[in-house]
Design an enzyme around this catalytic site. Sequence first.
Site, PDB file in Angstrom:
ATOM      1  N   ARG A 101      40.243  74.469 -11.618  1.00 50.27           N
ATOM      2  CA  ARG A 101      40.735  73.697 -10.483  1.00 50.27           C
ATOM      3  C   ARG A 101      40.535  74.469  -9.193  1.00 50.27           C
ATOM      4  O   ARG A 101      40.678  75.693  -9.156  1.00 50.27           O
ATOM      5  CB  ARG A 101      42.176  73.249 -10.677  1.00 50.27           C
ATOM      6  CG  ARG A 101      43.195  74.334 -10.679  1.00 50.27           C
ATOM      7  CD  ARG A 101      44.576  73.726 -10.734  1.00 50.27           C
ATOM      8  NE  ARG A 101      45.572  74.767 -10.712  1.00 50.27           N
ATOM      9  CZ  ARG A 101      46.842  74.566 -10.482  1.00 50.27           C
ATOM     10  NH1 ARG A 101      47.294  73.353 -10.268  1.00 50.27           N
ATOM     11  NH2 ARG A 101      47.695  75.571 -10.490  1.00 50.27           N
ATOM     12  N   THR A 105      42.890  72.752  -3.327  1.00 52.44           N
ATOM     13  CA  THR A 105      43.084  71.299  -3.333  1.00 52.44           C
ATOM     14  C   THR A 105      43.552  70.781  -4.689  1.00 52.44           C
ATOM     15  O   THR A 105      43.962  69.622  -4.786  1.00 52.44           O
ATOM     16  CB  THR A 105      41.755  70.593  -3.023  1.00 52.44           C
ATOM     17  OG1 THR A 105      40.833  70.897  -4.089  1.00 52.44           O
ATOM     18  CG2 THR A 105      41.178  71.050  -1.693  1.00 52.44           C
ATOM     19  N   ASP A 196      51.112  80.380 -15.208  1.00 59.28           N
ATOM     20  CA  ASP A 196      49.745  80.013 -15.571  1.00 59.28           C
ATOM     21  C   ASP A 196      49.594  80.156 -17.088  1.00 59.28           C
ATOM     22  O   ASP A 196      49.620  81.266 -17.623  1.00 59.28           O
ATOM     23  CB  ASP A 196      48.747  80.919 -14.835  1.00 59.28           C
ATOM     24  CG  ASP A 196      47.311  80.465 -15.092  1.00 59.28           C
ATOM     25  OD1 ASP A 196      46.884  80.441 -16.263  1.00 59.28           O
ATOM     26  OD2 ASP A 196      46.622  80.120 -14.127  1.00 59.28           O
ATOM     27  N   ASP A 199      46.727  82.470 -18.359  1.00 61.10           N
ATOM     28  CA  ASP A 199      47.047  83.892 -18.148  1.00 61.10           C
ATOM     29  C   ASP A 199      48.075  84.368 -19.141  1.00 61.10           C
ATOM     30  O   ASP A 199      47.985  85.480 -19.690  1.00 61.10           O
ATOM     31  CB  ASP A 199      47.576  84.108 -16.726  1.00 61.10           C
ATOM     32  CG  ASP A 199      46.461  84.104 -15.688  1.00 61.10           C
ATOM     33  OD1 ASP A 199      45.294  84.179 -16.073  1.00 61.10           O
ATOM     34  OD2 ASP A 199      46.783  84.015 -14.491  1.00 61.10           O
TER      35      ASP A 199
HETATM   36  N1  URA Z   1      48.276  75.140 -14.858  1.00 61.61           N
HETATM   37  C1  URA Z   1      49.095  76.102 -15.326  1.00 61.61           C
HETATM   38  O1  URA Z   1      48.695  76.922 -16.155  1.00 61.61           O
HETATM   39  N2  URA Z   1      50.365  76.150 -14.884  1.00 61.61           N
HETATM   40  C2  URA Z   1      50.865  75.258 -13.990  1.00 61.61           C
HETATM   41  O2  URA Z   1      52.036  75.344 -13.630  1.00 61.61           O
HETATM   42  C3  URA Z   1      49.985  74.259 -13.503  1.00 61.61           C
HETATM   43  C4  URA Z   1      48.708  74.214 -13.968  1.00 61.61           C
END
Ligand code: URA
Length: 205
Positions: A101, A105, A196, A199
């Site tokens: 992503r 944006t 995330d 991660d």
């Molecule tokens: N992707 C993620 O890994 N965490 C979020 O909070 C939003 C998108």
Amino acid sequence: MTFTTLDHPLARHYLTVLRNQETEPEEFRNAARRLCYSLVMEATRDLPTEEIDIRTPLEKTIGHRTSKVVAIAVLRAGLGLLDAVIDLIPHVKVGFAGVQRNEDTAEPIEYYFKPPDLAEATVLILEPMLATGGSLAWAVDKAKESGAQRIICLCVVAAPEGVDHMRLHHPDVHIIAAGLDRDLSDRFYIQPGLGDMGDRLFGTT
Ligand code: URA
């Protein structure tokens, strides 16, 4: 569109492990896999089956065989749900969808899409974090372009914004999530969320 959240003490337990910032990647991966077993059971509740003749050690009886299922894991975070899907669903075939992503944006940028044959399959899309809905809507678009007709999305956490986006763009899909959170941050992270997911699964930052 139907949107279902899991209502189960074990799902709440494993979601709490995932949310906790103290959880290290190994425990995080285990909790994601265990939570996903419940997502799969819920997502396959109405999976068509066909009757088959079998013989138990005592007599002939009728058994049931599940119909074709394909899973599409949205990279990277969807990999965290894949082990449970492969473990539970017989003969599942797996495809991958690579989307990044735009951090400013939140628009999805495609870099890979390779599904197996989707004809007559129930298609499970593994996208743990339903934030803006951009990536999931893109993956559903791609699956439909490739012939998918019956699509169920497996999410760990959803934000209301993402659910609304999917309701608007893909009113025919089903979404199963372990939890529905409050909102999105100004960086499009789900709040309270779990950070995330990619991660946290793979120990990157
Ligand atoms: N992707 C993620 O890994 N965490 C979020 O909070 C939003 C998108």
